[in-house]
Design a protein around this motif. Sequence first.
Motif, mmCIF file in Angstrom:
data_model
loop_
_atom_site.group_PDB
_atom_site.id
_atom_site.type_symbol
_atom_site.label_atom_id
_atom_site.label_comp_id
_atom_site.label_asym_id
_atom_site.label_seq_id
_atom_site.Cartn_x
_atom_site.Cartn_y
_atom_site.Cartn_z
ATOM 1 N N MET A 157 -9.719 20.774 1.540
ATOM 2 C CA MET A 157 -8.650 20.106 2.647
ATOM 3 C C MET A 157 -8.812 18.906 2.377
ATOM 4 O O MET A 157 -9.720 18.269 2.271
ATOM 5 C CB MET A 157 -9.562 20.015 4.342
ATOM 6 N N PHE A 158 -7.610 17.829 2.093
ATOM 7 C CA PHE A 158 -7.227 16.742 1.595
ATOM 8 C C PHE A 158 -7.485 15.688 2.967
ATOM 9 O O PHE A 158 -6.802 16.064 3.969
ATOM 10 C CB PHE A 158 -6.289 16.641 0.562
ATOM 11 N N ARG A 159 -7.780 14.300 2.615
ATOM 12 C CA ARG A 159 -7.856 13.586 3.715
ATOM 13 C C ARG A 159 -6.644 12.878 2.931
ATOM 14 O O ARG A 159 -6.196 11.866 2.099
ATOM 15 C CB ARG A 159 -8.553 12.353 3.483
ATOM 16 N N PHE A 160 -5.500 12.704 3.612
ATOM 17 C CA PHE A 160 -3.683 11.950 3.706
ATOM 18 C C PHE A 160 -3.298 10.850 4.203
ATOM 19 O O PHE A 160 -3.577 10.338 5.570
ATOM 20 C CB PHE A 160 -2.614 13.213 3.489
ATOM 21 N N TYR A 161 -4.092 9.778 3.901
ATOM 22 C CA TYR A 161 -4.219 8.156 4.590
ATOM 23 C C TYR A 161 -2.308 7.769 4.464
ATOM 24 O O TYR A 161 -2.302 7.264 3.419
ATOM 25 C CB TYR A 161 -4.340 7.204 4.096
ATOM 26 N N TRP A 162 -1.799 7.671 5.715
ATOM 27 C CA TRP A 162 0.094 7.278 5.510
ATOM 28 C C TRP A 162 -0.223 6.223 6.043
ATOM 29 O O TRP A 162 -0.212 6.301 7.535
ATOM 30 C CB TRP A 162 0.557 8.301 5.553
ATOM 31 N N TYR A 163 1.176 5.690 6.590
ATOM 32 C CA TYR A 163 1.825 5.158 7.368
ATOM 33 C C TYR A 163 4.266 5.713 7.541
ATOM 34 O O TYR A 163 4.460 6.011 6.753
ATOM 35 C CB TYR A 163 2.323 3.871 7.202
ATOM 36 N N PRO A 164 3.863 6.014 8.765
ATOM 37 C CA PRO A 164 5.308 6.962 9.415
ATOM 38 C C PRO A 164 6.432 6.722 9.025
ATOM 39 O O PRO A 164 6.938 7.454 8.668
ATOM 40 C CB PRO A 164 4.894 7.033 11.009
ATOM 41 N N ASN A 165 6.324 5.321 8.972
ATOM 42 C CA ASN A 165 7.117 4.265 8.680
ATOM 43 C C ASN A 165 7.642 3.977 7.618
ATOM 44 O O ASN A 165 8.882 3.580 6.847
ATOM 45 C CB ASN A 165 7.141 2.876 9.512
ATOM 46 N N CYS A 166 7.002 4.357 6.391
ATOM 47 C CA CYS A 166 6.709 4.342 5.095
ATOM 48 C C CYS A 166 7.523 5.636 4.043
ATOM 49 O O CYS A 166 7.245 6.376 4.530
ATOM 50 C CB CYS A 166 5.985 4.141 4.120
#
Length: 119
Positions: A1-10
């Motif tokens: 399982m990966f950790r995916f740090y993201w910003y939904p508006n990007c």
Amino acid sequence: MFRFYWYPNCNTCKNAKKWLEEHQVPYEAIHIVETPPSPEVLQEAADKSGLPLTKLFNTSGKVYREGGYKDKIKEADDAQLKAWLSENGMLIKRPLLIGKNQAAVGFKPEVYTSVTAAN
């Protein structure tokens, strides 16, 4: 399982998320602004991606430019760099994909292919 740090508006983050889903890569999505990575996670991302901490900064972002980080990071030690990044997710180049063995900063399909295959 990966950790995916993201910003939904990007848009780059959206493209990376779509890539992960199309390739059936299991991940936990973490909002990078609401829950910025800790200094320890940032060090892990740097170590697993092979990049220096300075490459984790979003140099094209408003927060980076307005905060004068271009000059600040030249004199800062690793602890200070991690403190700044962990205090404001908008300072971090996104998305961050962190696996067991490797990590990716930003999104390039060929890097995601390599990182997901190695984990």
